[in-house]
Design a protein around this motif. Structure first.
Motif, mmCIF file in Angstrom:
data_model
loop_
_atom_site.group_PDB
_atom_site.id
_atom_site.type_symbol
_atom_site.label_atom_id
_atom_site.label_comp_id
_atom_site.label_asym_id
_atom_site.label_seq_id
_atom_site.Cartn_x
_atom_site.Cartn_y
_atom_site.Cartn_z
ATOM 1 N N GLY A 6 0.224 -1.475 -0.177
ATOM 2 C CA GLY A 6 -0.134 0.166 -0.022
ATOM 3 C C GLY A 6 1.229 0.976 -0.031
ATOM 4 O O GLY A 6 0.195 2.528 0.017
ATOM 5 N N ALA A 7 2.330 0.869 0.266
ATOM 6 C CA ALA A 7 2.562 2.716 0.085
ATOM 7 C C ALA A 7 3.678 2.055 -1.292
ATOM 8 O O ALA A 7 5.072 2.120 -0.774
ATOM 9 N N GLU A 8 3.636 2.358 -2.728
ATOM 10 C CA GLU A 8 3.666 2.036 -3.873
ATOM 11 C C GLU A 8 5.675 3.255 -3.712
ATOM 12 O O GLU A 8 5.816 3.884 -3.576
ATOM 13 N N VAL A 61 16.045 1.976 6.477
ATOM 14 C CA VAL A 61 16.331 3.242 5.161
ATOM 15 C C VAL A 61 15.295 2.491 4.185
ATOM 16 O O VAL A 61 15.051 1.831 3.957
ATOM 17 N N CYS A 62 15.011 3.550 3.442
ATOM 18 C CA CYS A 62 13.402 3.575 2.385
ATOM 19 C C CYS A 62 14.293 4.071 0.987
ATOM 20 O O CYS A 62 14.825 4.990 1.147
ATOM 21 N N ALA A 63 13.567 3.806 0.126
ATOM 22 C CA ALA A 63 13.672 3.952 -1.421
ATOM 23 C C ALA A 63 14.147 5.799 -1.470
ATOM 24 O O ALA A 63 14.321 6.175 -1.987
ATOM 25 N N CYS A 64 12.544 6.588 -0.924
ATOM 26 C CA CYS A 64 12.323 7.758 -0.844
ATOM 27 C C CYS A 64 13.309 8.886 -0.300
ATOM 28 O O CYS A 64 13.131 9.642 0.577
ATOM 29 N N GLN A 165 5.210 16.250 -4.991
ATOM 30 C CA GLN A 165 5.215 15.904 -3.492
ATOM 31 C C GLN A 165 3.515 15.727 -3.053
ATOM 32 O O GLN A 165 3.852 14.675 -2.186
ATOM 33 N N GLN A 166 2.813 16.636 -2.731
ATOM 34 C CA GLN A 166 1.175 17.075 -2.856
ATOM 35 C C GLN A 166 0.377 15.185 -3.765
ATOM 36 O O GLN A 166 0.088 14.529 -3.039
ATOM 37 N N ILE A 167 1.430 15.154 -4.734
ATOM 38 C CA ILE A 167 0.778 14.336 -5.481
ATOM 39 C C ILE A 167 0.568 12.170 -4.635
ATOM 40 O O ILE A 167 -0.017 11.456 -3.713
ATOM 41 N N ALA A 168 1.670 12.879 -4.696
ATOM 42 C CA ALA A 168 3.162 11.342 -4.274
ATOM 43 C C ALA A 168 2.362 10.968 -2.802
ATOM 44 O O ALA A 168 2.430 9.747 -1.845
ATOM 45 N N ALA A 169 2.330 12.182 -1.422
ATOM 46 C CA ALA A 169 2.038 12.263 -0.234
ATOM 47 C C ALA A 169 0.059 11.784 -0.728
ATOM 48 O O ALA A 169 -0.279 10.525 0.619
ATOM 49 N N ALA A 170 -0.458 12.189 -1.155
ATOM 50 C CA ALA A 170 -1.776 11.950 -1.535
ATOM 51 C C ALA A 170 -2.204 10.033 -2.239
ATOM 52 O O ALA A 170 -2.814 9.596 -1.090
ATOM 53 N N LEU A 171 -0.944 9.790 -2.817
ATOM 54 C CA LEU A 171 -1.202 8.685 -3.118
ATOM 55 C C LEU A 171 -0.842 7.326 -2.335
ATOM 56 O O LEU A 171 -0.993 5.896 -3.046
ATOM 57 N N GLY A 172 -0.333 7.926 -1.484
ATOM 58 C CA GLY A 172 1.327 6.428 -0.550
ATOM 59 C C GLY A 172 2.024 6.102 -0.959
ATOM 60 O O GLY A 172 2.804 5.413 -0.914
ATOM 61 N N SER A 173 2.764 7.369 -2.041
ATOM 62 C CA SER A 173 3.734 6.863 -2.709
ATOM 63 C C SER A 173 4.818 7.748 -2.926
ATOM 64 O O SER A 173 4.935 8.873 -2.440
ATOM 65 N N THR A 174 6.234 7.134 -3.634
ATOM 66 C CA THR A 174 7.411 7.424 -3.245
ATOM 67 C C THR A 174 6.886 8.706 -4.909
ATOM 68 O O THR A 174 6.241 8.731 -5.596
ATOM 69 N N GLU A 175 7.911 9.954 -4.689
ATOM 70 C CA GLU A 175 7.640 10.914 -5.741
ATOM 71 C C GLU A 175 7.910 10.279 -7.605
ATOM 72 O O GLU A 175 7.725 10.935 -8.289
ATOM 73 N N LYS A 176 8.777 9.337 -7.555
ATOM 74 C CA LYS A 176 9.225 8.355 -8.691
ATOM 75 C C LYS A 176 8.115 7.612 -9.160
ATOM 76 O O LYS A 176 7.423 7.717 -9.869
ATOM 77 N N ALA A 177 7.468 6.994 -8.067
ATOM 78 C CA ALA A 177 6.783 5.451 -8.356
ATOM 79 C C ALA A 177 5.170 6.980 -7.879
ATOM 80 O O ALA A 177 4.798 6.337 -9.537
ATOM 81 N N LEU A 182 1.501 8.167 -13.476
ATOM 82 C CA LEU A 182 0.793 9.236 -13.802
ATOM 83 C C LEU A 182 0.271 10.148 -15.453
ATOM 84 O O LEU A 182 0.257 9.465 -15.973
ATOM 85 N N ARG A 183 2.029 9.009 -15.748
ATOM 86 C CA ARG A 183 1.791 8.728 -17.179
ATOM 87 C C ARG A 183 1.325 7.171 -17.519
ATOM 88 O O ARG A 183 0.956 7.591 -19.059
ATOM 89 N N ARG A 184 1.004 6.554 -16.599
ATOM 90 C CA ARG A 184 0.300 5.406 -17.224
ATOM 91 C C ARG A 184 -0.512 6.101 -17.555
ATOM 92 O O ARG A 184 -1.834 5.596 -18.300
ATOM 93 N N TYR A 185 -1.052 7.051 -17.018
ATOM 94 C CA TYR A 185 -2.206 7.378 -16.655
ATOM 95 C C TYR A 185 -2.798 8.499 -17.677
ATOM 96 O O TYR A 185 -3.575 8.865 -18.559
ATOM 97 N N ASP A 186 -2.029 9.909 -17.526
ATOM 98 C CA ASP A 186 -2.233 10.957 -18.552
ATOM 99 C C ASP A 186 -0.759 10.489 -20.478
ATOM 100 O O ASP A 186 -0.772 11.278 -20.129
ATOM 101 N N ARG A 187 -2.146 9.832 -20.679
ATOM 102 C CA ARG A 187 -1.911 8.960 -21.994
ATOM 103 C C ARG A 187 -1.046 10.562 -23.215
ATOM 104 O O ARG A 187 -0.341 10.513 -23.820
ATOM 105 N N HIS A 188 -1.874 11.720 -22.581
ATOM 106 C CA HIS A 188 -2.140 12.624 -23.816
ATOM 107 C C HIS A 188 -0.662 13.397 -23.496
ATOM 108 O O HIS A 188 -0.143 13.773 -24.895
#
Length: 191
Positions: A6-8, A61-64, A165-177, A182-188
């Motif tokens: 749950g923490a991508e 240690v964590c990847a973030c 940073q806000q998007i990553a926190a909202a998704l429970g993920s790192t900024e990289k993830a 977002l790249r997968r979703y925002d295909r345009h």
């Protein structure tokens, strides 16, 4: 490496500290196969043999970029050279699990009715999958259609109104993830 639930992107592992409290750089091991000498950061390599630094303590240690505040002594006499994974690293792992729980707790909650529907869908797919994989593939196609439509709009709107940073926190993920999602979703945007 510890994989989160749950923490991508928040992949954890044991990190080490030297006696002076500093974090050593990677260990380079010449494999004897050309000019490339690979670098490693596995905790058990910092055992002082050869020219390697001698780590005295371990921590999570964590990847973030997060590092646990608690440290744990390393008793090198108890680390089996051929099977270092037998050494007790449960302290750092517990600390990392607390970190990922905090990340998940800070994420935007999934509405209860949607969480229930997702749970039911997972259960039903498990039931169907064993006997009818073609039906599961058909269902996945329907879900992909929803992701393509809704994900595209949500990714564009979130990127327009929030920082990475806000998007990553909202998704429970790192900024990289989060950026990868977002790249997968925002295909345009990325075509």
């Amino acid at each position: 490496m510890w994989e989160p639930d749950g923490a991508e992107g928040h992949v954890g592992k044991v990190g080490v500290l030297l006696d002076d409290g500093s974090v050593p750089g990677p260990v380079y091991i010449d494999m004897g196969s050309g000019g490339h000498v690979p670098a490693f950061t596995d905790w058990w390599l910092y055992n002082g043999s050869g020219r390697r630094p001698l780590a005295s303590r371990m921590r999570a240690v964590c990847a973030c970029g997060w590092s646990g505040a608690a440290t744990y002594p390393i008793d090198w006499k108890r680390v089996e050279e051929d099977e270092p994974h037998h050494y007790d690293t449960s302290g750092p792992e517990r600390d990392w699990e607390c970190h990922t729980r905090d990340v998940v707790a800070g994420a935007v909650p999934v509405p209860e009715d949607i969480a229930h529907l997702i749970s039911q869908l997972r259960q039903r797919l498990d039931e169907i999958g064993a006997s009818d994989p073609l039906t599961v593939l058909r269902i996945m196609g329907e879900l992909d259609s929803i992701v393509d439509t809704e994900g595209d709009y949500a990714a564009r709107e979130a990127s327009r109104t929030h920082t990475d940073q806000q998007i990553a926190a909202a998704l429970g993920s790192t900024e990289k993830a989060a950026a990868a999602r977002l790249r997968r979703y925002d295909r345009h945007r990325y075509i």
